[in-house]
Design a protein around this motif. Structure first.
Motif, short mmCIF file in Angstrom:
data_model
loop_
_atom_site.label_atom_id
_atom_site.label_comp_id
_atom_site.label_asym_id
_atom_site.label_seq_id
_atom_site.Cartn_x
_atom_site.Cartn_y
_atom_site.Cartn_z
N VAL B 76 -0.43 -15.92 6.84
CA VAL B 76 -1.74 -16.72 6.80
C VAL B 76 -2.70 -15.81 6.16
O VAL B 76 -3.63 -16.11 5.28
N ALA B 77 -2.77 -14.49 6.40
CA ALA B 77 -3.59 -13.60 6.12
C ALA B 77 -3.32 -13.38 4.43
O ALA B 77 -4.56 -13.33 3.67
N VAL B 78 -2.25 -13.40 3.96
CA VAL B 78 -2.17 -13.27 2.68
C VAL B 78 -2.50 -14.55 1.97
O VAL B 78 -3.16 -14.67 0.96
N ILE B 79 -2.19 -15.75 2.30
CA ILE B 79 -2.77 -16.92 1.78
C ILE B 79 -4.25 -17.07 1.84
O ILE B 79 -4.79 -17.34 0.75
N ALA B 80 -4.95 -17.00 3.17
CA ALA B 80 -6.37 -17.06 3.18
C ALA B 80 -7.21 -15.72 2.50
O ALA B 80 -8.29 -16.15 1.94
N GLY B 81 -6.53 -14.84 2.38
CA GLY B 81 -7.06 -13.49 1.90
C GLY B 81 -7.14 -13.76 0.21
O GLY B 81 -8.04 -13.31 -0.49
N ASP B 82 -6.06 -14.54 -0.45
CA ASP B 82 -5.98 -14.84 -1.64
C ASP B 82 -7.32 -15.66 -2.12
O ASP B 82 -7.47 -15.88 -3.31
N SER B 83 -7.68 -16.81 -1.20
CA SER B 83 -8.05 -17.98 -1.60
C SER B 83 -9.23 -17.76 -2.81
O SER B 83 -9.28 -18.30 -3.59
N VAL B 84 -10.27 -16.85 -2.29
CA VAL B 84 -11.37 -16.70 -3.11
C VAL B 84 -11.30 -15.45 -4.05
O VAL B 84 -11.53 -15.36 -5.31
N GLY B 86 -8.49 -14.09 -4.93
CA GLY B 86 -7.42 -14.15 -5.77
C GLY B 86 -8.13 -14.98 -7.35
O GLY B 86 -7.85 -14.42 -8.50
N GLU B 87 -8.57 -15.92 -6.92
CA GLU B 87 -9.55 -16.53 -8.19
C GLU B 87 -10.46 -15.51 -8.69
O GLU B 87 -10.56 -15.67 -9.97
N ALA B 88 -11.06 -14.78 -7.94
CA ALA B 88 -12.07 -13.71 -8.55
C ALA B 88 -11.23 -12.80 -9.55
O ALA B 88 -11.63 -12.52 -10.60
N GLN B 89 -10.09 -12.31 -8.88
CA GLN B 89 -9.20 -11.28 -9.75
C GLN B 89 -8.71 -11.91 -10.80
O GLN B 89 -8.78 -11.08 -11.90
N SER B 90 -8.39 -13.02 -11.03
CA SER B 90 -7.67 -13.79 -12.19
C SER B 90 -8.70 -14.34 -12.88
O SER B 90 -8.53 -14.59 -14.10
N GLY B 91 -10.12 -14.18 -12.73
CA GLY B 91 -11.20 -14.52 -13.46
C GLY B 91 -11.44 -16.05 -13.48
O GLY B 91 -12.28 -16.57 -14.17
N ASP B 186 -13.09 -8.31 -4.46
CA ASP B 186 -12.56 -9.36 -5.62
C ASP B 186 -11.07 -8.92 -5.47
O ASP B 186 -10.31 -9.26 -6.21
N SER B 187 -10.30 -8.19 -4.46
CA SER B 187 -8.98 -7.79 -4.48
C SER B 187 -8.38 -8.75 -3.21
O SER B 187 -8.45 -8.55 -2.02
N PRO B 188 -7.38 -9.63 -3.39
CA PRO B 188 -6.62 -10.30 -2.58
C PRO B 188 -6.17 -9.34 -1.43
O PRO B 188 -5.92 -9.85 -0.38
N LEU B 189 -5.57 -8.38 -1.99
CA LEU B 189 -4.74 -7.60 -1.30
C LEU B 189 -5.66 -6.89 -0.13
O LEU B 189 -5.24 -6.68 1.03
N ALA B 190 -6.72 -6.39 -0.59
CA ALA B 190 -7.80 -5.99 0.55
C ALA B 190 -8.11 -6.71 1.27
O ALA B 190 -7.94 -6.37 2.82
N ALA B 195 -7.55 -8.38 6.98
CA ALA B 195 -7.30 -9.04 8.26
C ALA B 195 -6.19 -8.41 9.13
O ALA B 195 -6.23 -8.32 10.57
N LEU B 196 -5.18 -8.14 8.45
CA LEU B 196 -3.99 -7.67 9.24
C LEU B 196 -4.56 -6.26 9.94
O LEU B 196 -3.99 -6.23 11.19
N ALA B 197 -5.05 -5.52 9.38
CA ALA B 197 -5.52 -4.24 10.11
C ALA B 197 -6.42 -4.52 11.42
O ALA B 197 -6.09 -4.29 12.37
#
Lengths: 303, 268
Positions: B76-84, B86-91, B186-190, B195-197
């Motif tokens: 869930v953290a990966v998918i939700a963290g990517d949601s905005v 991820g779009e920012a990172q890919s432009g 802007d980093s989905p990983l961060a 969130a996991l932290a």
């Protein structure tokens, strides 16, 4: 089409855009020039409502931005700082998603419009391949196709020929001229003077966040009132043109006086051989350098 | 807009890879149990796992209890963290916004697509586990509640549905944290790791007696309370507290995400 008043953006202590008042009129191909880091992209982003201005006003197609973004932006096609697409989907699927995402993308005509723009930008053959297999130039074309998808009244293009080969640049230039002829206003931001010189009718020059010049290109490049003469007979020419020579550079003379025909007749009847002769015009590069040299601040310095 | 976001989520290979991985661990557990016939002693190990050897139809609950502490929150953290982010990172974020898509609408669509993912993942895990459990594990209808009394199959079905709802809400808390971080960076990983932290810190504090005053407010505090749905009668106290706590987290963090995203300069 685009009108800004004293548009200013401050990022922390850095003044990125400083009191810019742009005026892009319907029917223009407006060349927005500036060095890297001069604030071009920030200005474009403010016009499109991505970055919020610190102060100043923006009108896009007569409507205030960012407030009326939803209405105004439907009639604008944009390419901002390089193209972007979902790599795992095809170019065609990317266009379809983007079109379905907001207002004004009529579903009934979608497939046909996508075919048309892919054809226009020269991607018809590769539209079904996933975007991650595209070259930089192909991605750039796809970005342009996305901007054209809803036949916008205004195109805002940031460095549209980035990554294209000379052949591609020429194709895009012809496409833009063709769109302009059919009534689209084009706002082109670029640092390539040659590109702007070949394409644009009006230019604005941004230097360290300030608009230092905004005028019709034809006016900026109007004859300077001097004539350039190339001749191997330097000494004889100097005698004949006594006092009118403003500058001499090997076999090239810059002569005061705008009437090239009169000058030519005088030189030839006086026995001076002329290899080349014509009215002096300033190149866009000279115009831009002259305009930007006057301010002496450094990029990013706190003011 | 919402339909497009859902389509985007469902067409992403990553969505299905994640769901596949979520199913892998419970299935492996089921196979090991079936082969060795060595269940954990009652009262130890993940909830319900001791019961499934005799009644395989309880395995969906065991499967959810297996993935709930770590696997599901990570997904869930990966998918939700990517949601905005991820779009920012890919432009693509800037192109969505100038399309134009309103920022609030975009955020709502992202949230709904995350909720849909959580539900999809939980339901697929439950269904797979039911199939695996019925095929591999015991077939004596036990339907025993945690309290030792017998539940009818209807009661088990209703309570399983409630458990799925409760777990989804718990995961929504995780999603809200990740979504908020996703609007900041802007980093989905961060965003995902942030969130996991937070969740790991919460789990750690739960084991610490000195942190007792904080414990009722920690997001992971009531996650496993869904087990209480299978007491007879249902022990509601912790479940209701869990629902209330998650609701507060979700409302506050989504509010913060909205406030941040709608006033932010998109420079990606």
């Amino acid at each position: 089409m685009i009108r800004t008043a004293a548009l200013t953006k401050r990022f922390g202590s850095i003044l990125a855009v400083d009191g810019v008042s742009l005026d892009v009129r319907a029917g223009d191909i407006y060349g927005f020039l500036g060095a890297n880091g001069s604030g071009k992209t920030t200005t474009v982003r403010m016009i499109l409502g991505l970055v919020l201005a610190t102060s100043g006003k923006i009108q896009l197609l007569g409507q205030p931005m960012p407030g009326a973004g939803r209405a105004a932006l439907t009639e604008v096609g944009a390419l901002v700082e390089g193209p972007a697409a979902y790599g795992h989907l095809s170019g065609r699927a990317n266009l379809g998603l983007l079109d379905a995402m907001g207002k004004g993308g009529v579903r009934r005509t979608r497939a046909r419009r996508i075919d048309e723009v892919l054809e226009q930008v020269g991607l018809a053959a590769v539209g079904r391949r996933p975007v991650k297999a595209y070259s930089l130039g192909m991605r750039q074309r796809l970005g342009l196709a996305a901007a054209l998808l809803r036949q916008p009244r205004l195109l805002v293009l940031d460095e549209p020929t980035n990554g294209l080969d000379p052949q591609g640049i020429r194709e895009i230039r012809e496409l833009l001229l063709q769109l302009h002829a059919s009534g689209t206003t084009v706002f082109l931001s670029s640092h390539l003077l040659a590109e702007v010189e070949q394409l644009c009718t009006r230019v604005g020059v941004l230097d360290r966040g300030r608009l230092v010049l905004q005028d019709d290109l034809a006016k900026l490049q109007a004859p300077t009132g001097r004539t350039v003469v190339h001749t191997p007979d330097q000494d004889r020419a100097r005698v004949l043109l006594d006092g009118r020579i403003e500058h001499r550079d090997r076999d090239r003379l810059v002569v005061r006086g705008a009437d090239a025909a009169e000058l030519n007749a005088m030189l030839v009847s006086g026995g001076v051989r002329v290899t080349e002769l014509g009215p002096e015009r300033r190149s866009l590069e000279q115009v831009v350098l002259a305009a930007t040299d006057t301010s002496s601040h450094q990029v990013g310095v706190t003011r | 807009m919402i339909a497009v976001e859902l389509r985007k989520m469902l067409r992403r290979p990553r969505t299905w890879a994640t769901i596949l991985l979520l199913n892998a661990l419970p299935t492996l557990v089921a196979v090991l149990l079936a082969v060795t016939d060595l269940g954990p002693r009652p009262g130890t190990g993940p909830a319900f796992l001791s019961a499934v050897l005799s009644d395989g139809t309880l395995f969906p609950l065991a499967a959810l209890a297996i993935i709930l502490p770590l696997f599901l929150p990570i997904a869930v953290a990966v998918i939700a963290g990517d949601s905005v982010a991820g779009e920012a990172q890919s432009g693509t974020l800037r192109y969505l916004l100038v399309r134009p898509v309103g920022r609030t609408r975009l955020l709502v669509a992202k949230l709904i697509s995350v909720i849909a993912f959580v539900l999809l993942a939980v339901v697929i895990v439950a269904v797979t586990a039911y199939v695996v459990g019925s095929l591999l594990l015991g077939d004596q209808p036990l339907a025993a509640s945690v309290s030792g009394t017998t539940l009818t199959p209807e009661q088990v079905a209703v309570r399983t549905a409630l458990a799925i709802g409760y777990i989804t809400l718990s995961m929504l808390g995780v999603a809200a944290i990740a979504l908020f971080l996703s609007t900041i960076t802007d980093s989905p990983l961060a965003a995902a790791l942030g969130a996991l932290a937070f969740l790991i810190a919460s789990s750690l504090l739960l084991t610490l007696d000195a942190a007792e005053a904080l414990q009722p407010y920690l997001p992971t505090r009531y996650w496993l309370s869904f087990v209480d749905l299978f007491r007879d009668p249902i022990f509601w106290r912790d479940i209701l507290r869990g629902v209330g706590l998650q609701a507060v987290y979700v409302v506050v963090l989504l509010g913060a995400a909205w406030a941040n995203f709608t006033t932010k300069d998109v420079t990606s």
